[in-house]
Motif scaffolding. Structure first.
Motif, PDB file in Angstrom:
ATOM      1  N   ALA A 146       0.827  -1.203   0.000  1.00 15.65           N
ATOM      2  CA  ALA A 146       0.000   0.000   0.000  1.00 15.65           C
ATOM      3  C   ALA A 146       0.862   1.253   0.000  1.00 15.65           C
ATOM      4  CB  ALA A 146      -0.924  -0.005   1.211  1.00 15.65           C
ATOM      5  N   GLN A 147       1.767   1.345  -0.939  1.00 20.24           N
ATOM      6  CA  GLN A 147       2.644   2.511  -1.068  1.00 20.24           C
ATOM      7  C   GLN A 147       3.111   2.581  -2.510  1.00 20.24           C
ATOM      8  OE1 GLN A 147       5.652   1.438   1.807  1.00 20.24           O
ATOM      9  NE2 GLN A 147       6.978   0.559   0.255  1.00 20.24           N
ATOM     10  N   PRO A 148       3.661   3.711  -2.923  1.00 22.05           N
ATOM     11  CA  PRO A 148       4.121   3.819  -4.307  1.00 22.05           C
ATOM     12  C   PRO A 148       5.121   2.714  -4.641  1.00 22.05           C
ATOM     13  CG  PRO A 148       4.114   5.965  -3.272  1.00 22.05           C
ATOM     14  CD  PRO A 148       3.832   4.970  -2.187  1.00 22.05           C
ATOM     15  N   PRO A 149       4.944   2.034  -5.763  1.00 20.11           N
ATOM     16  CA  PRO A 149       5.878   0.963  -6.122  1.00 20.11           C
ATOM     17  C   PRO A 149       7.272   1.519  -6.384  1.00 20.11           C
ATOM     18  CG  PRO A 149       4.392   1.467  -7.940  1.00 20.11           C
ATOM     19  CD  PRO A 149       3.893   2.228  -6.764  1.00 20.11           C
ATOM     20  N   GLU A 150       8.248   0.708  -6.106  1.00 22.49           N
ATOM     21  CA  GLU A 150       9.658   1.029  -6.345  1.00 22.49           C
ATOM     22  C   GLU A 150      10.155   2.173  -5.468  1.00 22.49           C
ATOM     23  OE1 GLU A 150      10.012   1.795 -10.495  1.00 22.49           O
ATOM     24  OE2 GLU A 150       9.455  -0.235 -11.089  1.00 22.49           O
ATOM     25  N   LEU A 151       9.421   2.485  -4.398  1.00 19.53           N
ATOM     26  CA  LEU A 151       9.859   3.569  -3.521  1.00 19.53           C
ATOM     27  C   LEU A 151      11.043   3.131  -2.670  1.00 19.53           C
ATOM     28  CD1 LEU A 151       9.594   6.344  -2.267  1.00 19.53           C
ATOM     29  CD2 LEU A 151       7.736   5.476  -0.829  1.00 19.53           C
ATOM     30  N   PHE A 152      10.987   1.905  -2.147  1.00 17.43           N
ATOM     31  CA  PHE A 152      12.046   1.398  -1.292  1.00 17.43           C
ATOM     32  C   PHE A 152      12.610   0.099  -1.865  1.00 17.43           C
ATOM     33  CE2 PHE A 152       9.241   3.697   1.727  1.00 17.43           C
ATOM     34  CZ  PHE A 152      10.157   4.651   2.153  1.00 17.43           C
ATOM     35  N   ALA A 153      13.854  -0.168  -1.496  1.00 17.49           N
ATOM     36  CA  ALA A 153      14.474  -1.419  -1.918  1.00 17.49           C
ATOM     37  C   ALA A 153      13.714  -2.612  -1.361  1.00 17.49           C
ATOM     38  CB  ALA A 153      15.937  -1.463  -1.458  1.00 17.49           C
ATOM     39  N   ASP A 154      13.222  -2.491  -0.152  1.00 22.34           N
ATOM     40  CA  ASP A 154      12.348  -3.510   0.420  1.00 22.34           C
ATOM     41  C   ASP A 154      10.998  -2.878   0.726  1.00 22.34           C
ATOM     42  OD1 ASP A 154      13.051  -1.898   2.572  1.00 22.34           O
ATOM     43  OD2 ASP A 154      12.970  -3.550   4.005  1.00 22.34           O
ATOM     44  N   ALA A 155       9.950  -3.617   0.499  1.00 21.86           N
ATOM     45  CA  ALA A 155       8.598  -3.119   0.758  1.00 21.86           C
ATOM     46  C   ALA A 155       7.801  -4.229   1.419  1.00 21.86           C
ATOM     47  CB  ALA A 155       7.940  -2.654  -0.534  1.00 21.86           C
ATOM     48  N   PRO A 156       8.087  -4.524   2.681  1.00 23.57           N
ATOM     49  CA  PRO A 156       7.393  -5.634   3.340  1.00 23.57           C
ATOM     50  C   PRO A 156       5.898  -5.373   3.463  1.00 23.57           C
ATOM     51  CG  PRO A 156       8.615  -4.327   4.939  1.00 23.57           C
ATOM     52  CD  PRO A 156       9.019  -3.835   3.591  1.00 23.57           C
ATOM     53  N   GLU A 157       5.115  -6.380   3.077  1.00 26.88           N
ATOM     54  CA  GLU A 157       3.664  -6.281   3.216  1.00 26.88           C
ATOM     55  C   GLU A 157       3.309  -6.736   4.630  1.00 26.88           C
ATOM     56  OE1 GLU A 157       2.071  -8.526   0.000  1.00 26.88           O
ATOM     57  OE2 GLU A 157       3.235  -7.412  -1.497  1.00 26.88           O
ATOM     58  N   ALA A 158       3.713  -5.912   5.592  1.00 31.40           N
ATOM     59  CA  ALA A 158       3.622  -6.281   7.003  1.00 31.40           C
ATOM     60  C   ALA A 158       3.279  -5.047   7.825  1.00 31.40           C
ATOM     61  CB  ALA A 158       4.958  -6.867   7.470  1.00 31.40           C
ATOM     62  N   VAL A 159       2.918  -5.284   9.100  1.00 31.60           N
ATOM     63  CA  VAL A 159       2.674  -4.192  10.039  1.00 31.60           C
ATOM     64  C   VAL A 159       4.020  -3.664  10.517  1.00 31.60           C
ATOM     65  CG1 VAL A 159       1.577  -3.515  12.205  1.00 31.60           C
ATOM     66  CG2 VAL A 159       0.521  -5.275  10.760  1.00 31.60           C
ATOM     67  N   LEU A 160       4.243  -2.348  10.387  1.00 30.40           N
ATOM     68  CA  LEU A 160       5.487  -1.724  10.825  1.00 30.40           C
ATOM     69  C   LEU A 160       5.288  -1.065  12.181  1.00 30.40           C
ATOM     70  CD1 LEU A 160       6.274  -2.270   7.865  1.00 30.40           C
ATOM     71  CD2 LEU A 160       7.365  -0.010   7.826  1.00 30.40           C
ATOM     72  N   TRP A 161       6.367  -1.082  12.979  1.00 29.61           N
ATOM     73  CA  TRP A 161       6.347  -0.409  14.276  1.00 29.61           C
ATOM     74  C   TRP A 161       6.051   1.072  14.100  1.00 29.61           C
ATOM     75  CZ3 TRP A 161       6.019  -2.561  18.828  1.00 29.61           C
ATOM     76  CH2 TRP A 161       6.592  -3.830  19.071  1.00 29.61           C
ATOM     77  N   SER A 162       5.316   1.618  15.046  1.00 29.26           N
ATOM     78  CA  SER A 162       5.146   3.070  15.136  1.00 29.26           C
ATOM     79  C   SER A 162       5.431   3.500  16.560  1.00 29.26           C
ATOM     80  CB  SER A 162       3.732   3.490  14.732  1.00 29.26           C
ATOM     81  OG  SER A 162       2.845   3.436  15.830  1.00 29.26           O
ATOM     82  N   ALA A 163       5.712   4.789  16.735  1.00 24.08           N
ATOM     83  CA  ALA A 163       5.907   5.366  18.067  1.00 24.08           C
ATOM     84  C   ALA A 163       4.575   5.781  18.666  1.00 24.08           C
ATOM     85  CB  ALA A 163       6.853   6.553  17.983  1.00 24.08           C
ATOM     86  N   SER A 164       3.501   5.127  18.212  1.00 21.28           N
ATOM     87  CA  SER A 164       2.147   5.394  18.697  1.00 21.28           C
ATOM     88  C   SER A 164       1.541   4.089  19.198  1.00 21.28           C
ATOM     89  CB  SER A 164       1.287   5.978  17.575  1.00 21.28           C
ATOM     90  OG  SER A 164       1.938   7.030  16.913  1.00 21.28           O
ATOM     91  N   PRO A 165       2.173   3.454  20.206  1.00 16.34           N
ATOM     92  CA  PRO A 165       1.702   2.147  20.649  1.00 16.34           C
ATOM     93  C   PRO A 165       0.279   2.223  21.203  1.00 16.34           C
ATOM     94  CG  PRO A 165       3.218   3.089  22.254  1.00 16.34           C
ATOM     95  CD  PRO A 165       3.250   3.985  21.050  1.00 16.34           C
ATOM     96  N   PRO A 166      -0.505   1.125  21.013  1.00 17.02           N
ATOM     97  CA  PRO A 166      -0.096  -0.182  20.482  1.00 17.02           C
ATOM     98  C   PRO A 166      -0.285  -0.315  18.983  1.00 17.02           C
ATOM     99  CG  PRO A 166      -2.327  -0.341  21.319  1.00 17.02           C
ATOM    100  CD  PRO A 166      -1.893   1.091  21.548  1.00 17.02           C
ATOM    101  N   LEU A 167      -0.466   0.803  18.288  1.00 19.89           N
ATOM    102  CA  LEU A 167      -0.815   0.743  16.877  1.00 19.89           C
ATOM    103  C   LEU A 167       0.404   0.814  15.974  1.00 19.89           C
ATOM    104  CD1 LEU A 167      -3.912   3.115  16.909  1.00 19.89           C
ATOM    105  CD2 LEU A 167      -3.898   0.618  16.994  1.00 19.89           C
ATOM    106  N   GLY A 168       0.295   0.137  14.844  1.00 23.21           N
ATOM    107  CA  GLY A 168       1.251   0.241  13.762  1.00 23.21           C
ATOM    108  C   GLY A 168       0.478   0.370  12.465  1.00 23.21           C
TER     109      GLY A 168
END
Length: 334
Positions: A146-168
């Motif tokens: 769910a992001q622009p393609p080819e933006l990052f070398a890796d694009a994990p289709e996963a929940v990423l940590w945020s500094a807004s716990p408990p949400l990512g």
């Protein structure tokens, strides 16, 4: 005195104070900061002993509490990958937000470990991104990822940590969900090493509108409806005539900008109970325990649209025939 009686007295005093503030006109609202930082987000070094606070609180004033609001105009989606500036040996910079993102994610068992991973990065102050910062990378019309393609070398289709716990943020579809231990973290570097807090325009108790100068959005404080289909929600906002009209149903990232990652305790007099709200109750009173409609959704599924739940700040997609609450907005990015 019994414990229940003490709680009742304290709750009654809190309600009385709130009522007196309203009578005296002390409810003019600004997005305020937490202990240890002033209204501009500048650090107050004597407020806490060294090492105090959660691992995402930085000595330079870049506390996550002051990064829970967007400080940039909210376009429908992030820029395409080609618009990002590649910064050698660092990552890519989003021209619309000024945020510099690490080119690759790294695994972290806990939020504290994620913060340590970011702190070890060379070349400035790197931190765990907040929920709203991560959402700046989300294209609500895309999925897998769910992001622009080819933006990052890796694009994990996963929940990423945020500094807004408990949400990512889940980069499979862009939903805000509970983060899981062992999730990856994509570190971010803030413009000039800090992310200052700026307030909404001040308004009075009876004001119909609230304006966010950073996003250029003007919100109706009152609900348009507590239950409506998506088509009904769009019609209700288009028909809203307050202050000359021009309102519409907010986009997903606009609606998510109202979420407060530091929940507020709200007393419901009619029910005699206290509930948590992930939205400021002074700015938006009477926010119900239901999800709210956004106007946009995945391009491949026109019968599905985004919703945001202000009980906890999470988000999900919903069929357009379902019934959700409606809050209207105008202005913002075209």
């Amino acid at each position: 005195m019994r414990q229940g009686s003490v709680a009742g007295v304290l709750l009654g005093l809190g309600t009385l104070v709130a009522a007196c503030n309203g009578v005296l006109g002390l409810d003019a609202y600004t997005k305020v900061g937490e202990r240890g930082y002033d209204a501009a987000g500048e650090g107050l070094p004597d407020a806490d002993p060294p090492g105090a606070g959660p691992p995402d609180v930085l000595a330079d004033g870049g506390a996550a509490a002051f990064r829970r609001w967007p400080r940039w105009p909210l376009a429908p989606s992030p820029p395409e990958a080609g618009a990002f500036e590649v910064v050698a040996d660092a990552g890519v910079r989003d021209p619309s937000t000024g945020l510099l993102w690490a080119a690759a994610t790294e695994p972290a068992a806990t939020l504290a470990e994620a913060a340590a991973v970011c702190a070890r990065r060379p070349g400035g102050v790197w931190v765990v991104p907040t929920r709203i910062e991560l959402l700046s990378l989300v294209d609500p019309s895309r999925e897998a990822p769910a992001q622009p393609p080819e933006l990052f070398a890796d694009a994990p289709e996963a929940v990423l940590w945020s500094a807004s716990p408990p949400l990512g943020v889940d980069f499979f579809d862009g939903a805000v969900v509970r983060v899981r231990p062992g999730s990856p973290v994509r570190c971010v570097r803030l413009p000039d090493g800090r992310h200052p807090q700026r307030p909404y325009d001040t308004f009075g108790r009876d004001a119909a509108l609230i304006r966010d100068g950073a996003t250029n959005l003007v919100w109706l404080r009152a609900l348009a409806a507590s239950s409506a289909t998506h088509a009904e929600a769009q019609a209700l906002c288009a028909a809203a005539a307050q202050d000359g009209g021009g309102f519409r149903l907010p986009r997903y990232r606009e609606l998510a900008s109202l979420v407060d990652d530091v929940p507020h305790a709200v007393f419901l007099p009619g029910e005699g109970r206290v509930v948590q709200r992930a939205i400021d109750p002074d700015a938006f009173p009477d926010t119900p325990d239901v999800a709210f409609w956004a106007s946009d959704g995945p391009a491949a599924s026109p019968a599905v649209r985004w919703t945001v739940d202000f009980r906890d700040g999470s988000s999900a997609r919903s069929g357009v025939g379902a019934r959700h609450a409606v809050r209207c907005v105008r202005g913002g990015a075209p």
